[in-house]
Design an enzyme around this catalytic site. Structure first.
Site, PDB file in Angstrom:
ATOM      1  N   TYR A 200      -1.974  -1.350  10.377  1.00 44.58           N
ATOM      2  CA  TYR A 200      -2.031  -1.543   8.928  1.00 44.58           C
ATOM      3  C   TYR A 200      -0.798  -0.942   8.259  1.00 44.58           C
ATOM      4  O   TYR A 200      -0.110  -1.604   7.462  1.00 44.58           O
ATOM      5  CB  TYR A 200      -3.300  -0.896   8.369  1.00 44.58           C
ATOM      6  CG  TYR A 200      -3.439  -1.004   6.871  1.00 44.58           C
ATOM      7  CD1 TYR A 200      -3.992  -2.150   6.284  1.00 44.58           C
ATOM      8  CD2 TYR A 200      -3.038   0.033   6.028  1.00 44.58           C
ATOM      9  CE1 TYR A 200      -4.131  -2.252   4.905  1.00 44.58           C
ATOM     10  CE2 TYR A 200      -3.168  -0.063   4.659  1.00 44.58           C
ATOM     11  CZ  TYR A 200      -3.717  -1.201   4.101  1.00 44.58           C
ATOM     12  OH  TYR A 200      -3.854  -1.296   2.728  1.00 44.58           O
TER      13      TYR A 200
ATOM     14  N   SER B   4       0.854  -1.180   0.000  1.00 43.75           N
ATOM     15  CA  SER B   4       0.000   0.000   0.000  1.00 43.75           C
ATOM     16  C   SER B   4       0.889   1.228   0.000  1.00 43.75           C
ATOM     17  O   SER B   4       2.023   1.184   0.509  1.00 43.75           O
ATOM     18  CB  SER B   4      -0.894   0.014   1.244  1.00 43.75           C
ATOM     19  OG  SER B   4      -1.519   1.274   1.428  1.00 43.75           O
TER      20      SER B   4
END
Length: 257
Positions: A160, A147
């Site tokens: 995350y 990401s």
């Protein structure tokens, strides 16, 4: 010949988290490029829907492999079954991931453990299992879906972001160690793409405005726009690339806040 092939005829690809969203799009795109595709997630009905679209779009076959990626035994079984049915394993796409949006002061150990297990440990376990097969074959490609949040600090949650940053670094270390076996390891780092999981967030006008204000191209991504980079990394066009992360983020990571 100065234009190497982006086609993947005769190749096989195993995609985790293939039941929906980015994973489904990647499976369809790899099939369109010529791959036989192994589809793995926990929900068979989702995989069956993906398989129908793969078979309509691609030349290769779709192999449905329901499994829990947090269970090593199930992962070994799924990859072994795929190799038996497809004959080999050329490409592994570690796409499966999750997030629990919790402020850092409120993160529980249970939240930490499940996100790290899903996003990081499971990607390593799948890579390790696949690499043993690829080593025997003389090479292969591993593509990790990280990401932009692993590159730039975002309000996506500390756990995350930490797992996605670790995934980028894991990509480098595995690329260094496994190059001797002909295994290339790269990653893709998306920003916001429209999926069933992000639709609720992106339907919030204030939230969407904040996203667009941070994105030079002033829009969120469409799923087909993350497929191209993955197909590229899986193809002969990327033969001299390993340990790299392509940020597919509309320019977000270059923006000066």
């Amino acid at each position: 010949m100065y234009l190497p092939s982006f086609r993947l005829e005769g190749k096989t690809a195993f995609v985790t988290g293939a039941g929906r969203g980015i994973g489904r799009a990647l499976a369809i795109g790899l099939a369109e490029a010529g791959c036989d595709v192994g589809l793995m997630s926990r929900t068979r009905s989702d995989l069956e829907e993906t398989a129908e679209q793969v078979q309509r779009a691609g030349k290769g076959k779709a192999i449905i492999l329901p499994a829990d990626l947090t269970d090593r035994e199930q992962m070994e079984g799924a990859i072994s079954q795929f190799v038996q049915e497809a004959g080999k394993l050329d490409i592994l796409v570690n796409n499966a991931g999750m997030n629990i949006r919790t402020p850092a002061l409120e993160v529980t150990e249970a939240e930490w453990d499940v996100i790290v297990q899903t996003n990081l440990k499971s990607a390593f376990v799948a890579s390790q299992i696949a690499a043993k097969q690829m080593k025997e074959q003389g090479g292969g490609r591993i593509i990790n879906i990280s990401s932009v949040g692993g590159h730039t600090a975002l309000r996506t949650g500390v756990v995350y972001g930490s797992t996605k940053a670790a995934l980028i670094h894991m990509t480098k270390v595995l690329a260094l160690e496994w190059a001797q076996y002909g295994i290339q390891v790269n990653a893709v780092g998306p920003w916001y793409f429209r999926t069933s999981l992000t639709e609720k967030l992106l339907s919030d006008e204030a939230y969407l405005k904040d996203i667009l204000d941070r994105t030079p191209l002033k829009r969120v991504g469409q799923l087909e726009e993350v497929v191209g980079p993955v197909v590229f990394l899986a193809s002969d066009a990327a033969n001299y690339m390993t340990g790299q992360t392509l940020l597919v983020d509309g320019g977000m990571s270059i923006y000066g806040f």
